[in-house]
Design an enzyme around this catalytic site. Structure first.
Site, PDB file in Angstrom:
ATOM      1  N   GLU A 123      17.724 -40.859 -16.433  1.00  0.00           N
ATOM      2  CA  GLU A 123      16.944 -42.120 -16.463  1.00  0.00           C
ATOM      3  C   GLU A 123      17.503 -43.134 -17.450  1.00  0.00           C
ATOM      4  O   GLU A 123      16.766 -43.653 -18.300  1.00  0.00           O
ATOM      5  CB  GLU A 123      15.470 -41.817 -16.762  1.00  0.00           C
ATOM      6  CG  GLU A 123      14.822 -40.977 -15.676  1.00  0.00           C
ATOM      7  CD  GLU A 123      13.306 -40.842 -15.774  1.00  0.00           C
ATOM      8  OE1 GLU A 123      12.728 -41.159 -16.830  1.00  0.00           O
ATOM      9  OE2 GLU A 123      12.700 -40.423 -14.768  1.00  0.00           O
TER      10      GLU A 123
ATOM     11  N   GLU B 194      13.559 -35.645  -9.597  1.00  0.00           N
ATOM     12  CA  GLU B 194      12.231 -35.582 -10.230  1.00  0.00           C
ATOM     13  C   GLU B 194      11.242 -36.194  -9.253  1.00  0.00           C
ATOM     14  O   GLU B 194      11.357 -37.375  -8.916  1.00  0.00           O
ATOM     15  CB  GLU B 194      12.179 -36.355 -11.556  1.00  0.00           C
ATOM     16  CG  GLU B 194      12.845 -35.638 -12.701  1.00  0.00           C
ATOM     17  CD  GLU B 194      12.606 -36.315 -14.062  1.00  0.00           C
ATOM     18  OE1 GLU B 194      11.493 -36.828 -14.286  1.00  0.00           O
ATOM     19  OE2 GLU B 194      13.544 -36.322 -14.866  1.00  0.00           O
TER      20      GLU B 194
HETATM   21  O1  AHR Z   1       9.349 -34.954 -16.107  1.00  0.00           O
HETATM   22  C1  AHR Z   1       8.847 -35.647 -17.198  1.00  0.00           C
HETATM   23  C2  AHR Z   1       9.716 -36.829 -17.591  1.00  0.00           C
HETATM   24  O2  AHR Z   1       9.659 -37.782 -16.595  1.00  0.00           O
HETATM   25  C3  AHR Z   1      11.180 -36.569 -17.740  1.00  0.00           C
HETATM   26  O3  AHR Z   1      11.531 -36.121 -19.001  1.00  0.00           O
HETATM   27  C4  AHR Z   1      11.790 -37.905 -17.515  1.00  0.00           C
HETATM   28  O4  AHR Z   1      13.078 -37.823 -16.977  1.00  0.00           O
HETATM   29  C5  AHR Z   1      10.805 -38.605 -16.620  1.00  0.00           C
HETATM   30  O5  AHR Z   1      10.470 -39.846 -17.124  1.00  0.00           O
END
Ligand code: AHR
Length: 497
Positions: free
Chosen positions: A172, A291
Protein backbone atom coordinates in the site's frame (compact mmCIF):
# COMPACT_ATOMS: atom_id res chain seq x y z
CA UNK A 1 -39.11 -13.90 -7.45
CA UNK A 2 -37.59 -15.94 -10.27
CA UNK A 3 -34.16 -16.13 -11.89
CA UNK A 4 -32.73 -18.17 -14.73
CA UNK A 5 -29.24 -19.31 -15.42
CA UNK A 6 -27.29 -21.42 -17.92
CA UNK A 7 -24.14 -23.27 -16.93
CA UNK A 8 -22.28 -25.09 -19.68
CA UNK A 9 -18.82 -26.62 -20.11
CA UNK A 10 -18.37 -24.62 -23.29
CA UNK A 11 -18.71 -21.24 -21.53
CA UNK A 12 -15.33 -21.15 -19.83
CA UNK A 13 -13.75 -18.19 -18.12
CA UNK A 14 -10.47 -19.91 -17.24
CA UNK A 15 -8.83 -22.35 -14.88
CA UNK A 16 -9.19 -21.22 -11.28
CA UNK A 17 -5.74 -20.62 -9.83
CA UNK A 18 -5.97 -22.21 -6.36
CA UNK A 19 -4.02 -19.24 -5.03
CA UNK A 20 -7.20 -17.12 -5.16
CA UNK A 21 -8.04 -18.88 -1.88
CA UNK A 22 -5.00 -17.44 -0.15
CA UNK A 23 -4.99 -15.59 3.15
CA UNK A 24 -2.81 -13.31 5.20
CA UNK A 25 -0.98 -13.25 8.54
CA UNK A 26 0.48 -9.90 9.59
CA UNK A 27 2.45 -9.04 12.71
CA UNK A 28 -0.60 -7.19 13.97
CA UNK A 29 -2.74 -7.55 17.08
CA UNK A 30 -3.15 -11.20 18.08
CA UNK A 31 -2.63 -12.69 14.61
CA UNK A 32 0.81 -14.09 15.38
CA UNK A 33 1.17 -13.81 19.19
CA UNK A 34 -1.88 -15.41 20.78
CA UNK A 35 -3.17 -16.46 17.35
CA UNK A 36 -1.05 -18.94 15.44
CA UNK A 37 1.67 -18.84 18.12
CA UNK A 38 0.97 -19.45 21.81
CA UNK A 39 3.69 -21.61 23.39
CA UNK A 40 1.74 -22.03 26.64
CA UNK A 41 -1.42 -23.29 24.95
CA UNK A 42 -2.35 -26.91 25.63
CA UNK A 43 -2.25 -27.73 21.91
CA UNK A 44 1.06 -25.93 21.21
CA UNK A 45 3.56 -27.93 19.17
CA UNK A 46 7.31 -28.10 19.85
CA UNK A 47 7.75 -24.71 18.16
CA UNK A 48 5.00 -22.99 20.13
CA UNK A 49 2.37 -22.96 17.38
CA UNK A 50 -1.21 -23.89 18.22
CA UNK A 51 -2.32 -27.17 16.72
CA UNK A 52 -6.02 -26.34 17.02
CA UNK A 53 -5.48 -23.24 14.86
CA UNK A 54 -3.43 -25.24 12.38
CA UNK A 55 -6.26 -27.76 12.11
CA UNK A 56 -8.76 -25.05 11.20
CA UNK A 57 -6.38 -23.59 8.61
CA UNK A 58 -5.96 -27.08 7.16
CA UNK A 59 -9.72 -27.45 6.98
CA UNK A 60 -9.80 -24.28 4.86
CA UNK A 61 -7.09 -25.68 2.55
CA UNK A 62 -5.34 -22.31 2.38
CA UNK A 63 -2.85 -22.55 -0.50
CA UNK A 64 -0.77 -19.41 0.15
CA UNK A 65 -0.36 -16.99 3.06
CA UNK A 66 0.92 -13.43 2.76
CA UNK A 67 3.43 -12.39 5.44
CA UNK A 68 4.61 -10.39 7.48
CA UNK A 69 2.42 -7.42 6.46
CA UNK A 70 0.60 -5.27 5.63
CA UNK A 71 1.45 -1.89 7.04
CA UNK A 72 3.82 -3.65 9.45
CA UNK A 73 6.27 -4.55 6.70
CA UNK A 74 6.95 -0.91 5.82
CA UNK A 75 8.86 -0.43 9.08
CA UNK A 76 10.20 -3.96 9.52
CA UNK A 77 13.85 -4.95 9.75
CA UNK A 78 13.68 -8.61 8.83
CA UNK A 79 17.07 -9.22 10.46
CA UNK A 80 15.40 -8.55 13.85
CA UNK A 81 13.35 -11.72 13.42
CA UNK A 82 16.10 -14.26 12.72
CA UNK A 83 18.76 -15.92 14.88
CA UNK A 84 18.58 -16.81 18.58
CA UNK A 85 15.25 -15.64 19.96
CA UNK A 86 16.75 -14.38 23.23
CA UNK A 87 18.99 -12.00 21.26
CA UNK A 88 16.22 -10.52 19.15
CA UNK A 89 15.39 -6.88 19.83
CA UNK A 90 12.06 -5.50 20.95
CA UNK A 91 11.11 -2.63 18.67
CA UNK A 92 8.62 0.16 18.56
CA UNK A 93 6.30 -0.95 15.79
CA UNK A 94 4.99 2.24 14.23
CA UNK A 95 2.26 0.99 11.90
CA UNK A 96 0.09 -0.26 14.75
CA UNK A 97 1.89 1.54 17.61
CA UNK A 98 2.79 -1.57 19.59
CA UNK A 99 5.97 -3.28 20.75
CA UNK A 100 7.16 -6.04 18.43
CA UNK A 101 9.05 -8.70 20.41
CA UNK A 102 10.26 -10.65 17.36
CA UNK A 103 9.62 -14.06 18.93
CA UNK A 104 8.43 -15.18 15.51
CA UNK A 105 10.21 -14.24 12.29
CA UNK A 106 10.92 -15.45 8.78
CA UNK A 107 12.26 -18.92 9.66
CA UNK A 108 9.59 -19.85 12.17
CA UNK A 109 6.87 -18.67 9.83
CA UNK A 110 8.30 -20.45 6.79
CA UNK A 111 8.59 -23.67 8.78
CA UNK A 112 5.05 -23.37 10.10
CA UNK A 113 3.72 -22.75 6.57
CA UNK A 114 5.61 -25.73 5.23
CA UNK A 115 4.12 -27.98 7.89
CA UNK A 116 0.69 -26.74 6.83
CA UNK A 117 1.45 -27.39 3.17
CA UNK A 118 0.86 -23.75 2.29
CA UNK A 119 3.10 -21.40 0.30
CA UNK A 120 4.39 -18.10 1.65
CA UNK A 121 3.80 -14.81 -0.16
CA UNK A 122 6.56 -12.69 1.33
CA UNK A 123 6.43 -8.90 1.36
CA UNK A 124 9.57 -6.76 1.41
CA UNK A 125 9.90 -3.38 3.09
CA UNK A 126 9.82 -0.57 0.53
CA UNK A 127 8.76 1.99 3.15
CA UNK A 128 11.81 2.61 5.33
CA UNK A 129 14.09 0.34 3.28
CA UNK A 130 14.72 -0.67 -0.30
CA UNK A 131 16.80 -2.67 -2.77
CA UNK A 132 19.50 -3.78 -0.35
CA UNK A 133 17.30 -5.23 2.41
CA UNK A 134 15.07 -6.91 -0.17
CA UNK A 135 17.88 -8.64 -2.05
CA UNK A 136 19.49 -9.74 1.23
CA UNK A 137 16.26 -11.23 2.52
CA UNK A 138 15.77 -13.10 -0.73
CA UNK A 139 19.34 -14.44 -0.59
CA UNK A 140 18.74 -15.46 3.02
CA UNK A 141 15.54 -17.32 2.13
CA UNK A 142 16.26 -18.88 -1.24
CA UNK A 143 19.99 -19.21 -1.87
CA UNK A 144 21.25 -22.73 -1.13
CA UNK A 145 24.45 -21.74 0.70
CA UNK A 146 28.05 -20.58 0.40
CA UNK A 147 27.29 -16.85 0.69
CA UNK A 148 26.99 -14.54 3.66
CA UNK A 149 23.19 -14.43 3.97
CA UNK A 150 22.50 -18.03 2.96
CA UNK A 151 25.16 -19.29 5.37
CA UNK A 152 23.62 -17.19 8.09
CA UNK A 153 20.31 -18.97 7.51
CA UNK A 154 22.12 -22.31 7.78
CA UNK A 155 23.81 -21.11 10.97
CA UNK A 156 20.35 -20.23 12.30
CA UNK A 157 19.37 -23.86 11.90
CA UNK A 158 17.71 -23.89 8.47
CA UNK A 159 19.91 -25.88 6.14
CA UNK A 160 17.40 -26.08 3.32
CA UNK A 161 16.41 -22.86 1.57
CA UNK A 162 12.79 -21.82 2.08
CA UNK A 163 12.33 -21.40 -1.67
CA UNK A 164 9.73 -18.68 -1.40
CA UNK A 165 8.38 -18.08 -4.87
CA UNK A 166 6.01 -15.15 -4.49
CA UNK A 167 7.15 -11.71 -3.33
CA UNK A 168 5.28 -8.44 -2.81
CA UNK A 169 7.19 -5.26 -3.66
CA UNK A 170 6.09 -3.35 -0.56
CA UNK A 171 2.59 -2.73 0.74
CA UNK A 172 0.00 0.00 0.00
CA UNK A 173 2.66 2.50 -0.94
CA UNK A 174 -0.04 4.95 -2.13
CA UNK A 175 -1.49 5.35 1.37
CA UNK A 176 -0.73 8.38 3.58
CA UNK A 177 -0.85 6.00 6.59
CA UNK A 178 2.03 3.97 5.15
CA UNK A 179 5.44 4.46 6.72
CA UNK A 180 7.56 5.77 3.87
CA UNK A 181 4.64 6.48 1.51
CA UNK A 182 5.74 7.18 -2.05
CA UNK A 183 4.40 9.05 -5.02
CA UNK A 184 3.57 6.82 -7.96
CA UNK A 185 6.77 7.92 -9.73
CA UNK A 186 8.92 7.28 -6.65
CA UNK A 187 7.35 3.90 -6.02
CA UNK A 188 7.51 2.86 -9.66
CA UNK A 189 11.24 3.54 -9.82
CA UNK A 190 12.00 1.89 -6.48
CA UNK A 191 9.86 -1.17 -7.23
CA UNK A 192 11.51 -1.55 -10.61
CA UNK A 193 15.04 -1.39 -9.19
CA UNK A 194 14.13 -3.75 -6.34
CA UNK A 195 12.56 -6.22 -8.75
CA UNK A 196 15.62 -6.05 -11.01
CA UNK A 197 17.99 -6.90 -8.15
CA UNK A 198 15.70 -9.60 -6.75
CA UNK A 199 15.42 -11.30 -10.12
CA UNK A 200 19.21 -11.34 -10.36
CA UNK A 201 19.32 -13.20 -7.03
CA UNK A 202 16.57 -15.65 -8.03
CA UNK A 203 15.11 -15.51 -11.55
CA UNK A 204 12.33 -17.95 -10.67
CA UNK A 205 10.41 -15.71 -8.29
CA UNK A 206 7.08 -14.05 -9.06
CA UNK A 207 6.68 -10.40 -8.11
CA UNK A 208 3.67 -8.32 -7.14
CA UNK A 209 3.71 -4.58 -7.77
CA UNK A 210 1.59 -2.43 -5.42
CA UNK A 211 -1.67 -1.19 -6.85
CA UNK A 212 -4.20 1.03 -5.10
CA UNK A 213 -5.24 0.52 -1.47
CA UNK A 214 -8.91 0.80 -2.49
CA UNK A 215 -11.15 2.29 -5.18
CA UNK A 216 -11.61 5.23 -2.80
CA UNK A 217 -7.99 6.40 -3.14
CA UNK A 218 -7.75 9.79 -4.84
CA UNK A 219 -4.87 8.48 -6.96
CA UNK A 220 -6.81 5.46 -8.27
CA UNK A 221 -6.36 4.48 -11.14
CA UNK A 222 -3.62 6.93 -12.09
CA UNK A 223 -1.42 5.16 -9.54
CA UNK A 224 -1.64 1.91 -11.52
CA UNK A 225 -0.98 3.66 -14.85
CA UNK A 226 2.10 5.51 -13.57
CA UNK A 227 3.65 2.71 -11.50
CA UNK A 228 3.10 0.09 -14.20
CA UNK A 229 4.95 2.30 -16.67
CA UNK A 230 7.97 1.33 -14.57
CA UNK A 231 7.13 -2.14 -13.30
CA UNK A 232 5.20 -3.69 -16.19
CA UNK A 233 7.99 -5.86 -17.53
CA UNK A 234 9.50 -6.86 -14.16
CA UNK A 235 6.39 -7.79 -12.23
CA UNK A 236 3.94 -10.61 -12.74
CA UNK A 237 1.06 -9.18 -10.76
CA UNK A 238 -0.41 -5.90 -9.66
CA UNK A 239 -2.14 -5.87 -6.28
CA UNK A 240 -5.65 -4.75 -5.31
CA UNK A 241 -6.89 -4.19 -1.76
CA UNK A 242 -10.46 -3.57 -0.68
CA UNK A 243 -12.48 -3.74 2.53
CA UNK A 244 -16.18 -3.05 2.91
CA UNK A 245 -18.43 -2.23 5.85
CA UNK A 246 -22.09 -1.61 6.57
CA UNK A 247 -21.54 1.59 8.50
CA UNK A 248 -24.95 3.13 7.83
CA UNK A 249 -26.88 -0.08 8.44
CA UNK A 250 -28.19 -0.30 4.87
CA UNK A 251 -27.99 -4.03 4.16
CA UNK A 252 -29.36 -3.92 0.61
CA UNK A 253 -26.66 -1.42 -0.30
CA UNK A 254 -24.04 -3.36 1.64
CA UNK A 255 -24.75 -6.60 -0.23
CA UNK A 256 -24.35 -4.68 -3.49
CA UNK A 257 -20.76 -3.64 -2.67
CA UNK A 258 -19.36 -6.30 -4.97
CA UNK A 259 -20.53 -4.05 -7.82
CA UNK A 260 -17.66 -1.81 -6.69
CA UNK A 261 -15.26 -4.75 -6.44
CA UNK A 262 -16.19 -5.75 -9.97
CA UNK A 263 -15.59 -2.20 -11.20
CA UNK A 264 -12.23 -2.19 -9.39
CA UNK A 265 -11.11 -5.37 -11.15
CA UNK A 266 -12.35 -4.15 -14.54
CA UNK A 267 -10.54 -0.85 -14.17
CA UNK A 268 -7.25 -2.46 -13.15
CA UNK A 269 -7.44 -4.92 -16.05
CA UNK A 270 -8.11 -2.03 -18.44
CA UNK A 271 -5.20 -0.04 -17.04
CA UNK A 272 -2.84 -3.02 -17.31
CA UNK A 273 -3.93 -3.61 -20.90
CA UNK A 274 -3.49 0.06 -21.73
CA UNK A 275 0.12 -0.04 -20.49
CA UNK A 276 0.62 -3.29 -22.36
CA UNK A 277 -0.50 -1.63 -25.58
CA UNK A 278 1.56 1.47 -24.90
CA UNK A 279 4.67 -0.61 -24.36
CA UNK A 280 3.95 -2.88 -27.34
CA UNK A 281 4.38 -5.66 -24.79
CA UNK A 282 3.46 -9.28 -25.31
CA UNK A 283 3.08 -9.90 -21.64
CA UNK A 284 -0.24 -10.20 -19.82
CA UNK A 285 -0.34 -8.70 -16.33
CA UNK A 286 -2.27 -10.67 -13.73
CA UNK A 287 -4.08 -9.38 -10.66
CA UNK A 288 -3.36 -10.28 -7.06
CA UNK A 289 -6.32 -9.25 -4.90
CA UNK A 290 -4.12 -9.73 -1.88
CA UNK A 291 -6.25 -8.01 0.73
CA UNK A 292 -10.02 -8.31 0.72
CA UNK A 293 -12.67 -8.68 3.41
CA UNK A 294 -15.20 -6.91 5.58
CA UNK A 295 -13.57 -4.56 8.07
CA UNK A 296 -15.43 -2.00 10.14
CA UNK A 297 -16.86 -3.52 13.32
CA UNK A 298 -13.71 -2.91 15.37
CA UNK A 299 -12.83 0.58 14.11
CA UNK A 300 -14.10 2.57 17.11
CA UNK A 301 -12.80 0.16 19.70
CA UNK A 302 -9.31 0.25 18.13
CA UNK A 303 -9.08 4.00 18.69
CA UNK A 304 -9.13 3.37 22.46
CA UNK A 305 -6.13 1.03 22.61
CA UNK A 306 -3.11 2.25 24.59
CA UNK A 307 0.09 2.28 22.56
CA UNK A 308 3.26 0.26 23.10
CA UNK A 309 1.93 -3.02 24.44
CA UNK A 310 2.64 -6.44 22.96
CA UNK A 311 -0.08 -8.06 20.87
CA UNK A 312 -3.19 -6.19 22.07
CA UNK A 313 -6.56 -7.18 20.59
CA UNK A 314 -6.61 -5.07 17.41
CA UNK A 315 -8.92 -5.25 14.39
CA UNK A 316 -10.97 -7.98 16.08
CA UNK A 317 -14.12 -7.68 14.02
CA UNK A 318 -16.83 -10.05 15.17
CA UNK A 319 -18.63 -10.91 11.98
CA UNK A 320 -22.33 -11.36 11.55
CA UNK A 321 -24.45 -13.26 9.07
CA UNK A 322 -24.72 -10.49 6.45
CA UNK A 323 -20.91 -10.20 6.44
CA UNK A 324 -20.76 -13.87 5.46
CA UNK A 325 -23.11 -13.13 2.55
CA UNK A 326 -20.89 -10.31 1.33
CA UNK A 327 -17.78 -12.47 1.70
CA UNK A 328 -19.58 -15.11 -0.39
CA UNK A 329 -20.33 -12.47 -3.02
CA UNK A 330 -16.72 -11.33 -3.00
CA UNK A 331 -15.59 -14.91 -3.64
CA UNK A 332 -18.09 -15.16 -6.48
CA UNK A 333 -16.65 -11.93 -7.93
CA UNK A 334 -13.12 -13.36 -7.79
CA UNK A 335 -14.29 -16.54 -9.53
CA UNK A 336 -15.93 -14.57 -12.30
CA UNK A 337 -12.56 -12.93 -12.96
CA UNK A 338 -10.59 -16.17 -12.81
CA UNK A 339 -8.91 -15.32 -16.13
CA UNK A 340 -7.07 -12.32 -14.67
CA UNK A 341 -7.23 -12.62 -10.88
CA UNK A 342 -4.75 -15.40 -10.20
CA UNK A 343 -4.06 -14.73 -6.52
CA UNK A 344 -6.15 -13.31 -3.70
CA UNK A 345 -5.82 -13.18 0.07
CA UNK A 346 -8.69 -13.05 2.51
CA UNK A 347 -7.32 -10.53 4.99
CA UNK A 348 -6.64 -11.85 7.42
CA UNK A 349 -6.60 -15.40 8.82
CA UNK A 350 -6.49 -15.46 12.63
CA UNK A 351 -7.94 -12.95 15.15
CA UNK A 352 -7.28 -9.86 13.00
CA UNK A 353 -10.33 -9.34 10.73
CA UNK A 354 -10.33 -13.10 10.49
CA UNK A 355 -12.41 -16.23 9.88
CA UNK A 356 -10.63 -17.95 12.79
CA UNK A 357 -10.62 -16.56 16.34
CA UNK A 358 -8.80 -17.78 19.43
CA UNK A 359 -9.27 -17.47 23.15
CA UNK A 360 -6.09 -17.15 25.15
CA UNK A 361 -5.47 -20.59 26.62
CA UNK A 362 -8.84 -21.68 25.27
CA UNK A 363 -10.75 -22.50 22.14
CA UNK A 364 -10.24 -21.68 18.50
CA UNK A 365 -13.56 -20.94 16.82
CA UNK A 366 -15.15 -20.17 13.47
CA UNK A 367 -16.60 -16.81 12.55
CA UNK A 368 -19.55 -16.60 10.16
CA UNK A 369 -17.26 -15.74 7.23
CA UNK A 370 -15.35 -18.99 7.73
CA UNK A 371 -18.05 -20.87 5.85
CA UNK A 372 -18.26 -19.20 2.43
CA UNK A 373 -14.46 -19.14 2.38
CA UNK A 374 -14.36 -22.86 3.24
CA UNK A 375 -16.91 -23.82 0.61
CA UNK A 376 -15.27 -21.81 -2.17
CA UNK A 377 -11.81 -23.10 -1.29
CA UNK A 378 -12.93 -26.72 -1.22
CA UNK A 379 -15.46 -26.83 -4.04
CA UNK A 380 -14.31 -23.91 -6.19
CA UNK A 381 -11.35 -25.59 -7.82
CA UNK A 382 -11.28 -26.44 -11.50
CA UNK A 383 -12.54 -24.28 -14.36
CA UNK A 384 -14.60 -21.20 -13.69
CA UNK A 385 -17.62 -21.26 -15.99
CA UNK A 386 -19.39 -18.16 -17.19
CA UNK A 387 -22.93 -18.36 -15.87
CA UNK A 388 -25.47 -16.73 -18.17
CA UNK A 389 -27.77 -15.09 -15.63
CA UNK A 390 -31.18 -13.56 -16.02
CA UNK A 391 -32.17 -12.14 -12.64
CA UNK A 392 -34.53 -9.47 -11.36
CA UNK A 393 -32.63 -6.41 -10.18
CA UNK A 394 -32.87 -3.65 -7.60
CA UNK A 395 -31.54 -0.17 -7.03
CA UNK A 396 -29.62 0.56 -3.85
CA UNK A 397 -28.24 3.79 -2.39
CA UNK A 398 -24.95 3.60 -4.30
CA UNK A 399 -25.66 1.12 -7.09
CA UNK A 400 -28.28 0.60 -9.76
CA UNK A 401 -29.35 -2.62 -11.46
CA UNK A 402 -28.04 -4.92 -8.78
CA UNK A 403 -29.04 -8.51 -9.64
CA UNK A 404 -30.70 -10.30 -6.73
CA UNK A 405 -28.92 -13.43 -7.87
CA UNK A 406 -25.14 -13.30 -7.59
CA UNK A 407 -23.61 -16.47 -8.95
CA UNK A 408 -20.55 -18.34 -10.19
CA UNK A 409 -19.99 -21.93 -11.27
CA UNK A 410 -16.91 -24.14 -11.19
CA UNK A 411 -16.41 -27.33 -13.17
CA UNK A 412 -13.97 -29.81 -11.70
CA UNK A 413 -13.21 -32.12 -14.59
CA UNK A 414 -11.00 -34.44 -12.56
CA UNK A 415 -13.65 -35.08 -9.97
CA UNK A 416 -16.46 -34.86 -12.49
CA UNK A 417 -18.27 -32.29 -10.37
CA UNK A 418 -19.91 -28.94 -10.96
CA UNK A 419 -20.56 -26.50 -8.15
CA UNK A 420 -22.90 -23.54 -8.37
CA UNK A 421 -22.27 -20.79 -5.82
CA UNK A 422 -25.18 -18.42 -5.40
CA UNK A 423 -26.15 -15.56 -3.11
CA UNK A 424 -29.75 -14.40 -2.98
CA UNK A 425 -29.40 -10.73 -2.13
CA UNK A 426 -33.12 -10.26 -1.52
CA UNK A 427 -33.58 -9.55 2.17
CA UNK A 428 -37.19 -10.66 2.49
CA UNK A 429 -38.04 -12.97 -0.43
CA UNK A 430 -36.86 -16.34 -1.63
CA UNK A 431 -35.59 -16.72 -5.18
CA UNK A 432 -36.77 -19.53 -7.46
CA UNK A 433 -33.74 -20.47 -9.54
CA UNK A 434 -33.96 -22.49 -12.73
CA UNK A 435 -30.56 -23.46 -14.02
CA UNK A 436 -29.98 -25.10 -17.38
CA UNK A 437 -27.28 -27.75 -16.90
CA UNK A 438 -28.17 -29.88 -19.94
CA UNK A 439 -24.47 -30.00 -20.91
CA UNK A 440 -23.84 -32.10 -17.82
CA UNK A 441 -25.60 -35.28 -18.75
CA UNK A 442 -26.19 -37.92 -16.08
CA UNK A 443 -25.28 -35.54 -13.28
CA UNK A 444 -27.30 -35.53 -10.07
CA UNK A 445 -27.37 -33.15 -7.13
CA UNK A 446 -25.13 -34.48 -4.39
CA UNK A 447 -25.55 -31.64 -1.94
CA UNK A 448 -27.17 -28.24 -1.56
CA UNK A 449 -25.44 -26.42 1.28
CA UNK A 450 -27.15 -23.32 2.67
CA UNK A 451 -26.02 -20.62 5.05
CA UNK A 452 -29.05 -18.72 6.25
CA UNK A 453 -30.32 -16.99 9.36
CA UNK A 454 -33.36 -14.92 10.24
CA UNK A 455 -31.21 -12.28 11.86
CA UNK A 456 -28.73 -10.56 9.54
CA UNK A 457 -26.82 -9.42 12.61
CA UNK A 458 -26.42 -12.86 14.22
CA UNK A 459 -22.83 -13.82 14.92
CA UNK A 460 -20.81 -16.65 16.42
CA UNK A 461 -18.67 -16.84 19.54
CA UNK A 462 -16.36 -19.38 21.17
CA UNK A 463 -19.32 -21.00 22.87
CA UNK A 464 -22.23 -20.43 20.54
CA UNK A 465 -22.20 -21.13 16.82
CA UNK A 466 -25.41 -19.44 15.73
CA UNK A 467 -24.46 -19.16 12.07
CA UNK A 468 -23.44 -22.41 10.46
CA UNK A 469 -24.37 -24.15 7.23
CA UNK A 470 -26.78 -27.02 6.73
CA UNK A 471 -27.17 -29.35 3.78
CA UNK A 472 -30.94 -29.32 3.48
CA UNK A 473 -31.21 -26.91 0.59
CA UNK A 474 -34.32 -27.36 -1.53
CA UNK A 475 -33.28 -28.22 -5.07
CA UNK A 476 -33.81 -30.89 -7.67
CA UNK A 477 -32.41 -31.81 -11.07
CA UNK A 478 -34.82 -33.00 -13.73
CA UNK A 479 -34.40 -33.23 -17.50
CA UNK A 480 -31.23 -31.16 -17.45
CA UNK A 481 -32.61 -28.34 -15.29
CA UNK A 482 -31.84 -27.61 -11.68
CA UNK A 483 -34.64 -25.93 -9.82
CA UNK A 484 -33.68 -24.52 -6.47
CA UNK A 485 -35.30 -22.44 -3.81
CA UNK A 486 -32.77 -19.91 -2.60
CA UNK A 487 -34.03 -18.62 0.72
CA UNK A 488 -34.09 -14.88 1.36
CA UNK A 489 -30.61 -13.53 2.11
CA UNK A 490 -28.74 -16.78 1.71
CA UNK A 491 -25.45 -18.33 0.56
CA UNK A 492 -25.92 -21.50 -1.48
CA UNK A 493 -23.55 -24.16 -2.73
CA UNK A 494 -25.24 -26.58 -5.12
CA UNK A 495 -22.99 -29.51 -5.93
CA UNK A 496 -23.64 -31.73 -8.94
CA UNK A 497 -21.88 -34.94 -9.89
O1 AHR B 1 -5.14 -5.95 6.88
C1 AHR B 1 -5.05 -4.83 7.69
C2 AHR B 1 -4.32 -3.68 7.02
O2 AHR B 1 -5.09 -3.20 5.98
C3 AHR B 1 -3.01 -3.99 6.38
O3 AHR B 1 -1.94 -3.93 7.25
C4 AHR B 1 -2.86 -2.93 5.35
O4 AHR B 1 -2.12 -3.34 4.25
C5 AHR B 1 -4.28 -2.55 5.02
O5 AHR B 1 -4.47 -1.19 5.11
Amino acid sequence: LKAKMIVDKAFRIDEVDPRIYGSFIEHLGRAVYGGIYEPTHSTADANGFRQDVKDLIKELQVPIIRYPGGNFVSGYNWEDGVGPVEERPKRLELAWRVVEPNYVGTNEFAKWAKELGTEVMMAVNLGTRGVDAARNLLEYCNHPGGTYWSDLRIKHGYKEPHNIKTWCLGNEMDGPWQIGQKTAEEYGRLAYETAKAMRLVDPDIQLVSCGSSSTGMPTFPEWEATTLEHTYEVSDFVSLHQYYGNRDGDSANYLARTMDMDHFIHTVISTCDYIKAKKRSKKKMFLSFDEWNVWYHSNDQDKKIDPWTIAPAQLEDIYNFEDALLVGSMLITLLRHADRVKMACLAQLVNVIAPIMTEEGGKAWKQTIFYPYLHASIYGRGTSLLPIVDSPKYDAQDYTDVPYLDSAAVYNEQKDEVTIFAVNRHLTEGLQLTCDVRGFEHYTIIEHIVLEHDDLKAGNSAHDEKVKPHSNGASELKDGYVTANLSKASWNVIRLK
